[in-house]
Design an enzyme around this catalytic site. Structure first.
Site, PDB file in Angstrom:
ATOM      1  N   ARG A  31       0.784  -1.233   0.000  1.00  0.00           N
ATOM      2  CA  ARG A  31       0.000   0.000   0.000  1.00  0.00           C
ATOM      3  C   ARG A  31       0.815   1.283   0.000  1.00  0.00           C
ATOM      4  O   ARG A  31       0.279   2.348  -0.270  1.00  0.00           O
ATOM      5  CB  ARG A  31      -0.942   0.009   1.218  1.00  0.00           C
ATOM      6  N   ARG A  40      -4.984  -2.178  -6.913  1.00  0.00           N
ATOM      7  CA  ARG A  40      -5.894  -2.670  -5.858  1.00  0.00           C
ATOM      8  C   ARG A  40      -7.300  -2.104  -6.059  1.00  0.00           C
ATOM      9  O   ARG A  40      -8.299  -2.815  -5.923  1.00  0.00           O
ATOM     10  CB  ARG A  40      -5.318  -2.277  -4.495  1.00  0.00           C
ATOM     11  N   ASP A  77      -1.371 -13.972   0.487  1.00  0.00           N
ATOM     12  CA  ASP A  77      -1.758 -13.705   1.871  1.00  0.00           C
ATOM     13  C   ASP A  77      -1.570 -14.973   2.686  1.00  0.00           C
ATOM     14  O   ASP A  77      -1.686 -16.083   2.150  1.00  0.00           O
ATOM     15  CB  ASP A  77      -3.221 -13.255   1.938  1.00  0.00           C
ATOM     16  N   TYR A 154      -6.185 -16.705  13.573  1.00  0.00           N
ATOM     17  CA  TYR A 154      -7.235 -16.077  12.756  1.00  0.00           C
ATOM     18  C   TYR A 154      -8.434 -17.009  12.604  1.00  0.00           C
ATOM     19  O   TYR A 154      -9.582 -16.561  12.632  1.00  0.00           O
ATOM     20  CB  TYR A 154      -6.687 -15.704  11.380  1.00  0.00           C
TER      21      TYR A 154
END
Length: 354
Positions: A31, A40, A77, A154
């Site tokens: 980013r 993106r 990811d 997660y």
């Protein structure tokens, strides 16, 4: 596959001699780059970007067009595996990843499939092949996965967490369930990393982002133990070359000796440990990767240069150092500051490799 023109990163991981210290940045595709933000936005959401091999390839290559980096890292990811297990991964703006179906019971764990990476994560393998082709031997490509413990946090919490209450509750109250879950993830990660290696990844890194949230005993039992299992099952040679393995536990400096014994070729360091002390503690058992505080990139160029010089001096002469940040580059860093960092590593490190 084409011949590798710059193999200093792979050599440094294996503690072989190099002319200058190689450098790359965790989250180097991301980013802080305006060209990434543009792609993106066009992709619509983060998972669309990950699951489109052409876009993942483009984003992987973006930082290499700006900077003299010594490695590319696959854009993906760490949560692709639980997504492939059917947990319904999605991303909320400003809140990070979430799962529609968190794993909370023995029945939830029993229902989880072990991932067949070449089938269930074919888009990742396509991206790896495409990136290798586009790199055309300029620099090596790093593949990666999350560690079983980090991925499990997660899956059980249902997303990011500050205190890990739910996953630690499972670990404390139902350790057999936690071991069952971690075992399934470990088998899936092993298959996933081996599939990346077959597709063309020339080194792999296991990101144990949340291992440092554990006590020493629980770190060994629930995190390092499973990374060791993965490492034992990994392909260590492909395309006539060794495939080095990097393990990175954020906040893991207290357990450096144990991590160095896990079977990996290189141990990644965060910024909370002095690299000279780390080198003394591990000796010549492994190479070291790191470890500048990413926040230094907010500083003026002369301060960035000072920090790079200090870390190079602390590591000292000889081989076995891959320069990196102590964690991922921050989103609001000026790309020109990243360039100062990378160029300075190359400029100042040659004196340590005579």
């Amino acid at each position: 596959m084409s011949e590798l023109k710059n193999d200093s990163f792979l050599k440094a991981l294996l503690r072989q001699d190099v002319d200058v210290t190689p450098v790359w940045m965790m989250r180097q595709a991301g980013r802080y780059l305006p060209e990434y933000r543009k792609i993106r936005a066009e992709a619509g959401n983060f998972m669309n970007l990950c699951q489109n091999p052409e876009l993942a390839c483009e984003v992987t290559l973006q930082p290499l067009r700006r900077f003299d980096l010594d490695a590319a890292i696959l854009f993906s990811d760490i949560l692709t595996i639980p997504d492939a297990m059917g947990l319904g991964l999605y991303f909320e703006a400003g809140e990070g990843p979430k799962f529609r179906k968190p794993v909370r019971t023995a029945a939830d764990i029993d229902a989880l499939p072990v991932v067949n990476a070449e089938q269930d994560l074919a888009y990742v393998m396509e991206a790896v092949k495409l990136i290798r082709r586009e790199l055309n031997g300029s620099v090596p490509l790093i593949g990666f996965s999350g560690s079983p413990w980090t991925v499990a946090t997660y899956m059980v919490e249902g997303g990011s967490s500050k205190d890990f209450a739910t996953v630690k509750g499972m670990m404390m109250n139902a350790p057999e369930m936690m071991h069952e879950l971690l075992g399934k993830i470990a088998v899936s990660v092993t298959d996933y990393l081996n599939a990346q290696i077959r597709a063309g990844a020339q080194a792999v890194q296991i990101f144990d982002t949340w291992g440092g949230a554990l006590s020493p005993h629980n770190y060994q039992t629930f995190s390092l133990n499973y990374m060791e299992k993965i490492i034992q099952g990994l392909t260590r040679e492909n395309d006539g070359r060794q495939v080095p393995i990097i393990v990175f536990t954020k906040n893991g400096g207290l357990w450096l000796e144990q991590i160095a014994n896990c079977g990996a070729d290189c141990v990644g360091l965060d910024w909370t440990i002095n690299i000279a002390d780390a080198r003394k503690r591990v000796g010549d058992k492994v190479s070291l990767q790191g470890n500048m505080d990413p926040a230094v990139l907010y500083a003026k160029p002369e301060k960035i240069r000072e920090e790079v010089a200090m870390i190079l001096e602390q590591f000292g002469t000889g081989n076995g150092h891959v320069f990196n940040l102590g964690h991922g580059i921050h989103q609001h860093v000026d790309p020109e500051h990243a360039k100062v960092f990378i160029d300075t590593v190359h400029e100042l490190s040659s004196q340590y490799h005579r």
